[in-house]
Design an enzyme around this catalytic site. Structure first.
Site, PDB file in Angstrom:
ATOM      1  N   LYS A   1      87.757  72.295  19.828  1.00 19.85           N
ATOM      2  CA  LYS A   1      86.711  73.237  20.239  1.00 19.85           C
ATOM      3  C   LYS A   1      85.330  72.612  20.044  1.00 19.85           C
ATOM      4  O   LYS A   1      84.433  72.755  20.876  1.00 19.85           O
ATOM      5  CB  LYS A   1      86.829  74.536  19.425  1.00 19.85           C
ATOM      6  CG  LYS A   1      88.049  75.369  19.826  1.00 19.85           C
ATOM      7  CD  LYS A   1      88.333  76.542  18.895  1.00 19.85           C
ATOM      8  CE  LYS A   1      89.628  77.243  19.362  1.00 19.85           C
ATOM      9  NZ  LYS A   1      90.028  78.376  18.518  1.00 19.85           N
TER      10      LYS A   1
ATOM     11  N   GLN B   1      88.667  80.935  12.935  1.00 24.16           N
ATOM     12  CA  GLN B   1      89.976  80.436  13.376  1.00 24.16           C
ATOM     13  C   GLN B   1      91.100  81.202  12.677  1.00 24.16           C
ATOM     14  O   GLN B   1      91.080  81.375  11.456  1.00 24.16           O
ATOM     15  CB  GLN B   1      90.070  78.922  13.093  1.00 24.16           C
ATOM     16  CG  GLN B   1      91.321  78.264  13.622  1.00 24.16           C
ATOM     17  CD  GLN B   1      91.419  78.264  15.150  1.00 24.16           C
ATOM     18  OE1 GLN B   1      90.405  78.257  15.858  1.00 24.16           O
ATOM     19  NE2 GLN B   1      92.628  78.299  15.669  1.00 24.16           N
TER      20      GLN B   1
ATOM     21  N   ASP C   1      85.494  85.271  20.831  1.00 24.08           N
ATOM     22  CA  ASP C   1      86.956  85.330  20.958  1.00 24.08           C
ATOM     23  C   ASP C   1      87.393  86.579  21.730  1.00 24.08           C
ATOM     24  O   ASP C   1      88.531  86.644  22.209  1.00 24.08           O
ATOM     25  CB  ASP C   1      87.597  85.415  19.566  1.00 24.08           C
ATOM     26  CG  ASP C   1      88.176  84.101  19.086  1.00 24.08           C
ATOM     27  OD1 ASP C   1      88.630  83.318  19.936  1.00 24.08           O
ATOM     28  OD2 ASP C   1      88.192  83.885  17.861  1.00 24.08           O
TER      29      ASP C   1
HETATM   30  N1  GUN Z   1      94.381  80.922  16.698  1.00 24.71           N
HETATM   31  C1  GUN Z   1      95.171  80.723  17.776  1.00 24.71           C
HETATM   32  N2  GUN Z   1      94.513  81.042  18.921  1.00 24.71           N
HETATM   33  C2  GUN Z   1      93.281  81.451  18.551  1.00 24.71           C
HETATM   34  C3  GUN Z   1      92.145  81.881  19.266  1.00 24.71           C
HETATM   35  O1  GUN Z   1      92.129  82.003  20.500  1.00 24.71           O
HETATM   36  N3  GUN Z   1      91.053  82.186  18.516  1.00 24.71           N
HETATM   37  C4  GUN Z   1      91.046  82.111  17.166  1.00 24.71           C
HETATM   38  N4  GUN Z   1      89.933  82.457  16.517  1.00 24.71           N
HETATM   39  N5  GUN Z   1      92.081  81.708  16.456  1.00 24.71           N
HETATM   40  C5  GUN Z   1      93.195  81.375  17.154  1.00 24.71           C
END
Ligand code: GUN
Length: 284
Positions: free
Chosen positions: A54, A98, A121
């Site tokens: 990311k 996350q 998100d």
């Molecule tokens: N863990 C797995 N997929 C995601 C996501 O799209 N966002 C976040 N914050 N954590 C994740």
């Protein structure tokens, strides 16, 4: 029939090239550089690797990104206070925590503490409600990426029967809602569904988010189905593979997403899109 492969890696690269220009234009017109803050609690290796991806992608398009790494034993209150400080900080446009979080921290509480205007998100209940009612909001990144992939190939959604296997808040539920908004007929299947094949074989578009390698095979789908594989499973040799048995399904589907280089890179591209949107501000 041999399916056309939807290359998410290439599409994500195209989108990042466009976003690079958008970020430059925003800087020129408003002197704003989108800023994303990512919070990682603990040292789950998969989470670390996703967060790295990311950040790398953010930097490529000119989004400034910052990583706050907190130890596994961080208390829930410490994490909530960190988020509240970021909510107040005007130079932070997007906040991403996350998941998964250590079990002593309530994910729901954390999600609900993020200011909806910074919820890149799209997990906050306000964002979810806005999505359901068709208002401008941050769409959750994986579902948004899936819809973008379908549209990139001009795949018809309206009137099509979409079958989704999986009902998580991150993927299954919201992707059904987005495709319903696009006038699809949506069926949700999950671990308690009886006779799964009786549903999968009806699917014009099959979205698979089970989390187990190669569950869906050629005999489970109808000729010409579009198959989207959301699974990321690590095999014993360390390689990544999907929930769909690619080699057999490719013979019967019309379109198929690979793993890796499918949905994964699109999820990250959509996060960048949401961060730019956060910097510009949501419409009412
Ligand atoms: N863990 C797995 N997929 C995601 C996501 O799209 N966002 C976040 N914050 N954590 C994740």
């Amino acid at each position: 029939m041999s399916a056309e492969i939807i290359n998410g890696k290439e599409l994500a690269q195209q989108l990042r090239n466009e976003m690079k220009k958008e970020v430059l234009a925003l800087k020129e017109s408003s002197n704003i550089t989108p800023h994303l803050t990512v919070i990682l609690v603990g040292d789950n290796p998969a989470s670390k690797s996703y967060v790295k991806g990311k950040q790398k992608a953010s930097n490529e398009v000119g989004i400034s990104s910052e990583l706050i790494q907190l130890p596994e034993n961080t208390t829930e209150q410490e994490l909530l206070t960190t988020i509240e400080d970021l909510n107040q900080n005007n130079s932070v446009h997007g906040i991403l925590v996350q998941l998964p979080l250590p079990s002593h921290i309530s994910e729901q509480k954390v999600i609900e503490t993020i200011e909806p205007e910074k919820d890149v998100d799209g997990f906050h209940p306000i964002s979810v409600g806005r999505m359901m009612t068709g208002k401008d909001t941050f769409l959750p990144c994986t579902p948004f990426g899936i819809v973008t992939m379908l549209k990139s190939k001009n795949i018809q959604i309206e009137g099509q029967h979409v079958v989704i296997i999986g009902r998580s808040n991150i993927v299954g539920k919201p992707v059904g809602q987005l495709l319903l908004n696009e006038n699809a007929t949506v069926t949700y299947c999950h671990s308690r569904t009886k006779d799964l094949t009786s549903y999968t074989e009806q699917a014009d578009i099959l979205i698979v988010a089970i989390g187990k390698a190669h569950v869906i095979q050629k005999q489970h789908i109808k000729e010409g189905a579009v198959v989207i594989d959301v699974g990321i499973n690590r095999l014993e040799d360390g390689s990544l593979t999907g929930d769909v048995d690619f080699d057999s399904v490719v013979e019967r589907a019309s379109f198929l997403t690979p793993v890796p280089k499918g949905v994964g890179p699109m999820t990250i591209a959509m996060l960048l899109k949401n961060t730019i949107k956060a910097a510009k501000g949501l419409k009412n």
